[in-house]
Write a protein that holds these residues in place. Structure first.
Motif, PDB file in Angstrom:
ATOM      1  N   LYS A  43      80.233  23.299 -45.784  1.00  0.00           N
ATOM      2  CA  LYS A  43      80.570  22.323 -46.822  1.00  0.00           C
ATOM      3  C   LYS A  43      80.832  20.929 -46.245  1.00  0.00           C
ATOM      4  O   LYS A  43      80.413  19.928 -46.822  1.00  0.00           O
ATOM      5  CB  LYS A  43      81.791  22.838 -47.579  1.00  0.00           C
ATOM      6  N   LYS A  44      81.500  20.846 -45.122  1.00  0.00           N
ATOM      7  CA  LYS A  44      81.848  19.547 -44.527  1.00  0.00           C
ATOM      8  C   LYS A  44      80.581  18.740 -44.230  1.00  0.00           C
ATOM      9  O   LYS A  44      80.503  17.555 -44.529  1.00  0.00           O
ATOM     10  CB  LYS A  44      82.656  19.764 -43.249  1.00  0.00           C
ATOM     11  N   TYR A  45      79.579  19.390 -43.682  1.00  0.00           N
ATOM     12  CA  TYR A  45      78.305  18.746 -43.377  1.00  0.00           C
ATOM     13  C   TYR A  45      77.668  18.211 -44.660  1.00  0.00           C
ATOM     14  O   TYR A  45      77.189  17.083 -44.717  1.00  0.00           O
ATOM     15  CB  TYR A  45      77.393  19.762 -42.682  1.00  0.00           C
ATOM     16  N   LEU A  46      77.670  19.023 -45.701  1.00  0.00           N
ATOM     17  CA  LEU A  46      77.042  18.633 -46.965  1.00  0.00           C
ATOM     18  C   LEU A  46      77.779  17.496 -47.656  1.00  0.00           C
ATOM     19  O   LEU A  46      77.152  16.614 -48.236  1.00  0.00           O
ATOM     20  CB  LEU A  46      76.976  19.827 -47.909  1.00  0.00           C
ATOM     21  N   LEU A  47      79.102  17.516 -47.627  1.00  0.00           N
ATOM     22  CA  LEU A  47      79.883  16.467 -48.282  1.00  0.00           C
ATOM     23  C   LEU A  47      79.474  15.087 -47.786  1.00  0.00           C
ATOM     24  O   LEU A  47      79.272  14.166 -48.566  1.00  0.00           O
ATOM     25  CB  LEU A  47      81.383  16.687 -48.058  1.00  0.00           C
ATOM     26  N   ASN A  48      79.333  14.950 -46.479  1.00  0.00           N
ATOM     27  CA  ASN A  48      78.946  13.660 -45.898  1.00  0.00           C
ATOM     28  C   ASN A  48      77.552  13.239 -46.339  1.00  0.00           C
ATOM     29  O   ASN A  48      77.327  12.091 -46.705  1.00  0.00           O
ATOM     30  CB  ASN A  48      79.005  13.725 -44.367  1.00  0.00           C
ATOM     31  N   ASP A  49      76.607  14.162 -46.315  1.00  0.00           N
ATOM     32  CA  ASP A  49      75.234  13.834 -46.690  1.00  0.00           C
ATOM     33  C   ASP A  49      75.114  13.490 -48.174  1.00  0.00           C
ATOM     34  O   ASP A  49      74.462  12.517 -48.537  1.00  0.00           O
ATOM     35  CB  ASP A  49      74.288  14.989 -46.352  1.00  0.00           C
ATOM     36  N   ILE A  50      75.717  14.292 -49.021  1.00  0.00           N
ATOM     37  CA  ILE A  50      75.605  14.053 -50.464  1.00  0.00           C
ATOM     38  C   ILE A  50      76.250  12.724 -50.841  1.00  0.00           C
ATOM     39  O   ILE A  50      75.693  11.959 -51.633  1.00  0.00           O
ATOM     40  CB  ILE A  50      76.231  15.224 -51.256  1.00  0.00           C
ATOM     41  N   THR A  51      77.397  12.433 -50.267  1.00  0.00           N
ATOM     42  CA  THR A  51      78.120  11.192 -50.571  1.00  0.00           C
ATOM     43  C   THR A  51      77.254   9.954 -50.308  1.00  0.00           C
ATOM     44  O   THR A  51      77.365   8.957 -51.017  1.00  0.00           O
ATOM     45  CB  THR A  51      79.432  11.119 -49.747  1.00  0.00           C
ATOM     46  N   LYS A  52      76.378  10.020 -49.340  1.00  0.00           N
ATOM     47  CA  LYS A  52      75.483   8.886 -49.022  1.00  0.00           C
ATOM     48  C   LYS A  52      74.502   8.575 -50.151  1.00  0.00           C
ATOM     49  O   LYS A  52      74.025   7.450 -50.261  1.00  0.00           O
ATOM     50  CB  LYS A  52      74.668   9.196 -47.760  1.00  0.00           C
ATOM     51  N   PHE A  53      74.184   9.589 -50.969  1.00  0.00           N
ATOM     52  CA  PHE A  53      73.104   9.436 -51.937  1.00  0.00           C
ATOM     53  C   PHE A  53      73.540   9.390 -53.398  1.00  0.00           C
ATOM     54  O   PHE A  53      72.692   9.297 -54.279  1.00  0.00           O
ATOM     55  CB  PHE A  53      72.087  10.570 -51.758  1.00  0.00           C
ATOM     56  N   VAL A  54      74.847   9.478 -53.665  1.00  0.00           N
ATOM     57  CA  VAL A  54      75.288   9.535 -55.064  1.00  0.00           C
ATOM     58  C   VAL A  54      76.157   8.340 -55.431  1.00  0.00           C
ATOM     59  O   VAL A  54      76.786   7.724 -54.573  1.00  0.00           O
ATOM     60  CB  VAL A  54      76.037  10.860 -55.367  1.00  0.00           C
ATOM     61  N   ASN A  55      76.176   8.048 -56.748  1.00  0.00           N
ATOM     62  CA  ASN A  55      76.953   6.927 -57.257  1.00  0.00           C
ATOM     63  C   ASN A  55      78.164   7.377 -58.068  1.00  0.00           C
ATOM     64  O   ASN A  55      79.047   6.578 -58.332  1.00  0.00           O
ATOM     65  CB  ASN A  55      76.056   6.040 -58.142  1.00  0.00           C
ATOM     66  N   ASN A  56      78.197   8.617 -58.482  1.00  0.00           N
ATOM     67  CA  ASN A  56      79.279   9.125 -59.329  1.00  0.00           C
ATOM     68  C   ASN A  56      80.237  10.010 -58.536  1.00  0.00           C
ATOM     69  O   ASN A  56      79.877  10.567 -57.500  1.00  0.00           O
ATOM     70  CB  ASN A  56      78.698   9.932 -60.505  1.00  0.00           C
ATOM     71  N   ASN A  57      81.445  10.148 -59.069  1.00  0.00           N
ATOM     72  CA  ASN A  57      82.472  10.974 -58.418  1.00  0.00           C
ATOM     73  C   ASN A  57      82.780  12.253 -59.189  1.00  0.00           C
ATOM     74  O   ASN A  57      83.788  12.900 -58.925  1.00  0.00           O
ATOM     75  CB  ASN A  57      83.762  10.174 -58.244  1.00  0.00           C
ATOM     76  N   ASN A  58      81.944  12.616 -60.118  1.00  0.00           N
ATOM     77  CA  ASN A  58      82.202  13.747 -61.008  1.00  0.00           C
ATOM     78  C   ASN A  58      81.617  15.055 -60.458  1.00  0.00           C
ATOM     79  O   ASN A  58      80.984  15.811 -61.166  1.00  0.00           O
ATOM     80  CB  ASN A  58      81.623  13.471 -62.393  1.00  0.00           C
ATOM     81  N   TRP A  59      81.845  15.323 -59.203  1.00  0.00           N
ATOM     82  CA  TRP A  59      81.227  16.491 -58.591  1.00  0.00           C
ATOM     83  C   TRP A  59      82.144  17.126 -57.556  1.00  0.00           C
ATOM     84  O   TRP A  59      83.088  16.514 -57.081  1.00  0.00           O
ATOM     85  CB  TRP A  59      79.891  16.125 -57.965  1.00  0.00           C
ATOM     86  N   MET A  60      81.811  18.372 -57.257  1.00  0.00           N
ATOM     87  CA  MET A  60      82.543  19.100 -56.212  1.00  0.00           C
ATOM     88  C   MET A  60      81.629  20.157 -55.619  1.00  0.00           C
ATOM     89  O   MET A  60      80.661  20.592 -56.251  1.00  0.00           O
ATOM     90  CB  MET A  60      83.808  19.746 -56.775  1.00  0.00           C
ATOM     91  N   LEU A  61      81.926  20.553 -54.397  1.00  0.00           N
ATOM     92  CA  LEU A  61      81.222  21.642 -53.734  1.00  0.00           C
ATOM     93  C   LEU A  61      82.171  22.811 -53.560  1.00  0.00           C
ATOM     94  O   LEU A  61      83.334  22.617 -53.207  1.00  0.00           O
ATOM     95  CB  LEU A  61      80.726  21.233 -52.354  1.00  0.00           C
ATOM     96  N   ILE A  62      81.663  23.999 -53.803  1.00  0.00           N
ATOM     97  CA  ILE A  62      82.438  25.222 -53.611  1.00  0.00           C
ATOM     98  C   ILE A  62      81.690  26.083 -52.610  1.00  0.00           C
ATOM     99  O   ILE A  62      80.492  26.337 -52.787  1.00  0.00           O
ATOM    100  CB  ILE A  62      82.624  25.976 -54.950  1.00  0.00           C
TER     101      ILE A  62
END
Length: 176
Positions: A43-62
């Motif tokens: 999850k930690k790896y994905l959080l960094n990558d996804i954050t680079k490409f999104v504009n909204n904060n309405n998301w979470m990873l489980i």
């Protein structure tokens, strides 16, 4: 990825491998929506990558339903996949969508979602993972009597042990 017809959903859930699909969902989501990704890797790896490409904060990873990570399965997940296919006639792959559906159903059971909310689960395919996984499982299955390798006989849908001369029927994908 989402359009005006999807605005009625409160939660949009998808499996996550590299983060591309969830990034598109996040960027096309509406204010009222929570996007939830079910990760099959770190999850930690994905959080960094996804954050680079999104504009909204309405998301979470489980990642509570990754069953040990990418490509990992256990008997519980295989049994879930087989039962789901039998009950709903929907094929789930062992790498992504089975973990997504298992996770969403678990969260529903545990009242994670707001009452009367509408949930959209996006089945992204992944059926190509089933054949290699079945091959792997066949390689590790052994006869309970002899401990030797089992061979699959397609004509009779059985696992055969040449050493013990026993045959195990397969019902709903499970040797019996």
């Amino acid at each position: 990825i989402l359009n005006h017809k999807d605005k009625k959903f409160d939660y949009v859930c998808c499996s996550v491998g590299t983060g591309g699909t969830i990034s598109g969902l996040i960027n096309s989501s509406y204010e009222n929506q929570q996007i939830i990704g079910f990760s099959s890797i770190n999850k930690k790896y994905l959080l960094n990558d996804i954050t680079k490409f999104v504009n909204n904060n309405n998301w979470m990873l489980i990642d509570d339903f990754s069953f040990g990570g990418y490509g990992k399965v256990n008997n519980k997940l295989i049994e879930f996949m087989n039962n789901f296919k039998h009950k709903y006639d929907i094929l789930l792959d062992p790498i992504y969508t089975s973990k997504l559906v298992y996770g969403v159903l678990n969260l529903i059971t545990n009242n994670f979602f707001k009452p009367n909310s509408k949930i959209l689960m996006i089945h992204t395919g992944g059926h190509q993972g089933i054949l290699p996984m079945n091959k792997y499982l066949l390689e590790i299955l052994v006869c309970p009597k002899s401990g030797d390798k089992l061979d699959y006989l397609r004509e009779t849908n059985e696992l055969i042990c040449k050493t013990s001369k026993l045959a195990y029927s397969i019902k709903d994908g499970i040797p019996i």
